[in-house]
Write a protein that holds these residues in place. Structure first.
Motif, PDB file in Angstrom:
ATOM      1  N   HIS A  70      21.678 -37.613 139.635  1.00  0.00           N
ATOM      2  CA  HIS A  70      22.756 -38.586 139.570  1.00  0.00           C
ATOM      3  C   HIS A  70      22.784 -39.474 140.811  1.00  0.00           C
ATOM      4  CE1 HIS A  70      27.051 -39.952 139.611  1.00  0.00           C
ATOM      5  NE2 HIS A  70      26.719 -40.228 138.354  1.00  0.00           N
ATOM      6  N   HIS A  71      22.469 -38.902 141.975  1.00  0.00           N
ATOM      7  CA  HIS A  71      22.398 -39.715 143.193  1.00  0.00           C
ATOM      8  C   HIS A  71      21.285 -40.758 143.086  1.00  0.00           C
ATOM      9  CE1 HIS A  71      25.213 -38.358 146.341  1.00  0.00           C
ATOM     10  NE2 HIS A  71      25.234 -37.213 145.672  1.00  0.00           N
ATOM     11  N   ARG A  96      22.263 -27.271 138.606  1.00  0.00           N
ATOM     12  CA  ARG A  96      23.297 -28.116 139.210  1.00  0.00           C
ATOM     13  C   ARG A  96      22.722 -28.974 140.335  1.00  0.00           C
ATOM     14  NH1 ARG A  96      28.468 -23.962 139.834  1.00  0.00           N
ATOM     15  NH2 ARG A  96      28.679 -23.467 137.603  1.00  0.00           N
ATOM     16  N   TRP A  97      21.865 -28.388 141.152  1.00  0.00           N
ATOM     17  CA  TRP A  97      21.247 -29.125 142.259  1.00  0.00           C
ATOM     18  C   TRP A  97      20.397 -30.275 141.744  1.00  0.00           C
ATOM     19  CZ3 TRP A  97      21.416 -30.234 147.181  1.00  0.00           C
ATOM     20  CH2 TRP A  97      20.286 -30.709 147.832  1.00  0.00           C
ATOM     21  N   HIS A  98      19.569 -30.022 140.733  1.00  0.00           N
ATOM     22  CA  HIS A  98      18.730 -31.085 140.164  1.00  0.00           C
ATOM     23  C   HIS A  98      19.580 -32.160 139.501  1.00  0.00           C
ATOM     24  CE1 HIS A  98      14.946 -29.265 141.168  1.00  0.00           C
ATOM     25  NE2 HIS A  98      15.256 -28.131 140.541  1.00  0.00           N
ATOM     26  N   GLY A  99      20.660 -31.742 138.838  1.00  0.00           N
ATOM     27  CA  GLY A  99      21.540 -32.732 138.227  1.00  0.00           C
ATOM     28  C   GLY A  99      22.242 -33.598 139.267  1.00  0.00           C
ATOM     29  N   TRP A 100      22.640 -32.964 140.385  1.00  0.00           N
ATOM     30  CA  TRP A 100      23.299 -33.720 141.460  1.00  0.00           C
ATOM     31  C   TRP A 100      22.343 -34.717 142.078  1.00  0.00           C
ATOM     32  CZ3 TRP A 100      22.742 -33.894 146.866  1.00  0.00           C
ATOM     33  CH2 TRP A 100      23.828 -34.432 147.563  1.00  0.00           C
ATOM     34  N   LEU A 101      21.113 -34.283 142.357  1.00  0.00           N
ATOM     35  CA  LEU A 101      20.120 -35.205 142.914  1.00  0.00           C
ATOM     36  C   LEU A 101      19.771 -36.321 141.940  1.00  0.00           C
ATOM     37  CD1 LEU A 101      17.585 -32.862 144.760  1.00  0.00           C
ATOM     38  CD2 LEU A 101      19.302 -34.360 145.778  1.00  0.00           C
ATOM     39  N   PHE A 126      32.380 -38.081 141.090  1.00  0.00           N
ATOM     40  CA  PHE A 126      31.434 -38.730 140.189  1.00  0.00           C
ATOM     41  C   PHE A 126      31.722 -40.222 140.099  1.00  0.00           C
ATOM     42  CE2 PHE A 126      29.976 -40.164 136.062  1.00  0.00           C
ATOM     43  CZ  PHE A 126      28.740 -39.564 135.922  1.00  0.00           C
ATOM     44  N   ARG A 182      30.833 -42.319 143.534  1.00  0.00           N
ATOM     45  CA  ARG A 182      29.459 -42.327 144.023  1.00  0.00           C
ATOM     46  C   ARG A 182      28.784 -43.705 143.941  1.00  0.00           C
ATOM     47  NH1 ARG A 182      27.303 -37.155 141.859  1.00  0.00           N
ATOM     48  NH2 ARG A 182      28.830 -36.381 143.357  1.00  0.00           N
TER      49      ARG A 182
END
Length: 342
Positions: free
Chosen positions: A47-48, A40-45, A257, A260
């Protein structure tokens, strides 16, 4: 001859089917996939990073419209920034001046040197006076010739018209104590006149405070203008991408989402607006540096304007980027929730 009778055991063995391994039982219904916190952390980063790059691409895809919006933000930010920088340069210009109240005591021209020295020693012993500086008539004339530029005219005078002066620095700088001390000095037989140099100090402090408050008020008003510009620009972006927002919400996208990319767009507008504001202020300082240096040199000073440095650049761009982010957040919070699939 005996009739043939079938063997029941034999027929039973033939009729029995061969045993098979039991098939694994499948779970009925939908299966939920669990993702780890790291994924989840890697996916959030990720997407940012993707939204930041997309915002930059969209910013430079329409250079004229983006430049006009950033320029409006820059002009709004350059006005209070230039006023603040001018206030800093003004404080630098008057930093060499003595900001403490001072009492100038002009002595009688007929007073003897021994009497003047005795009077000065008496004032030095006074607990209400912190410092006493004696200026002889010759030193006062030389200083006046240098500062006024009338050396040739004063050289033709037969006698020195200036009296001896005592410059007093009081310990207590309150208004009542200063007036009391000045009146006590006027009553002395050695003094011709007493000048309390406090009015210009008060005026200078009031002028500096006025400039500081004016700069702060103008900064608040124009910051609100920057917020309105960003809110209106992001609102137009949201309306132009309404269909795209509806589609991503239909497939389950959250409001976070969806908002952003617009937040990054507001950040871009603020950052480049702050950068342009810094360039405008630096250009203004460069245009005024020559005339200010020539004016200061005519007064025998080496003063020069101080331009916006790297710290000024970082502060201006960071503040502008924050204003852009806040404006984008306000626009998105109001308009994104109104776009819902039916």
């Amino acid at each position: 001859m005996k009739p043939h009778t079938p063997n029941p055991n034999k027929n039973t063995r033939r009729s029995q089917p061969q045993s098979r391994a039991p098939e694994p039982r499948r779970a009925a219904g939908a299966v939920t996939a669990h993702t780890s916190v790291g994924d989840r952390w890697h996916g959030w980063l990720g997407h940012h990073r993707e939204m930041a790059g997309e915002s930059l691409r969209r910013f430079f895809a329409t250079p004229l419209a983006s430049a006009m919006t950033a320029l409006v933000i820059a002009i709004a930010l350059a006005l209070p920034a230039a006023l603040q920088l001018g206030l800093v340069n003004f404080q630098r210009a008057v930093a060499g001046w003595d900001g403490q109240p001072q009492i100038s005591v002009f002595l009688h021209k007929e007073a003897r040197d021994s009497a003047v020295q005795s009077f000065a020693d008496k004032l030095r012993a006074d607990p209400a006076i912190a410092e006493v500086t004696y200026i002889s008539p010759e030193a006062a004339l030389a200083e006046f010739q240098q500062s006024s530029g009338l050396g040739d005219a004063l050289a033709g005078l037969g006698a020195n018209p200036l009296p001896a002066v005592l410059l007093l620095r009081p310990r207590d700088t309150s208004g009542e104590q200063l007036e009391f001390l000045a009146q006590r000095l006027r009553d002395s037989a050695m003094t011709d006149s007493v000048v309390l140099d406090m009015a210009w100090v008060q005026r200078l402090a009031q002028l500096t405070d006025l400039g500081r408050r004016l700069s702060a008020g103008l900064a608040v008003l124009l910051a609100m203008g920057v917020l309105l510009v960003v809110v209106n620009t992001i609102r137009l972006h949201i309306e132009s991408r309404r269909e795209e927002i509806l589609v991503v919400k239909l497939v389950g996208a959250t409001d976070a989402f969806v908002r952003r990319p617009f937040l990054y767009s507001g950040l871009c507008y603020g950052f480049f607006g702050g950068l342009l504001a810094w360039l405008l202020v630096a250009l203004g300082v460069a245009l005024l540096a020559g005339p200010v240096a020539g004016l200061s040199s005519s007064y025998g000073s080496a003063y020069s304007l101080s331009g916006p440095g790297i710290s000024y650049l970082l502060g201006l761009t960071a503040g502008a980027a924050l204003l852009g982010l806040i404006g984008a957040w306000l626009a998105v919070a109001r308009h994104i929730k109104a776009i819902e699939p039916k």
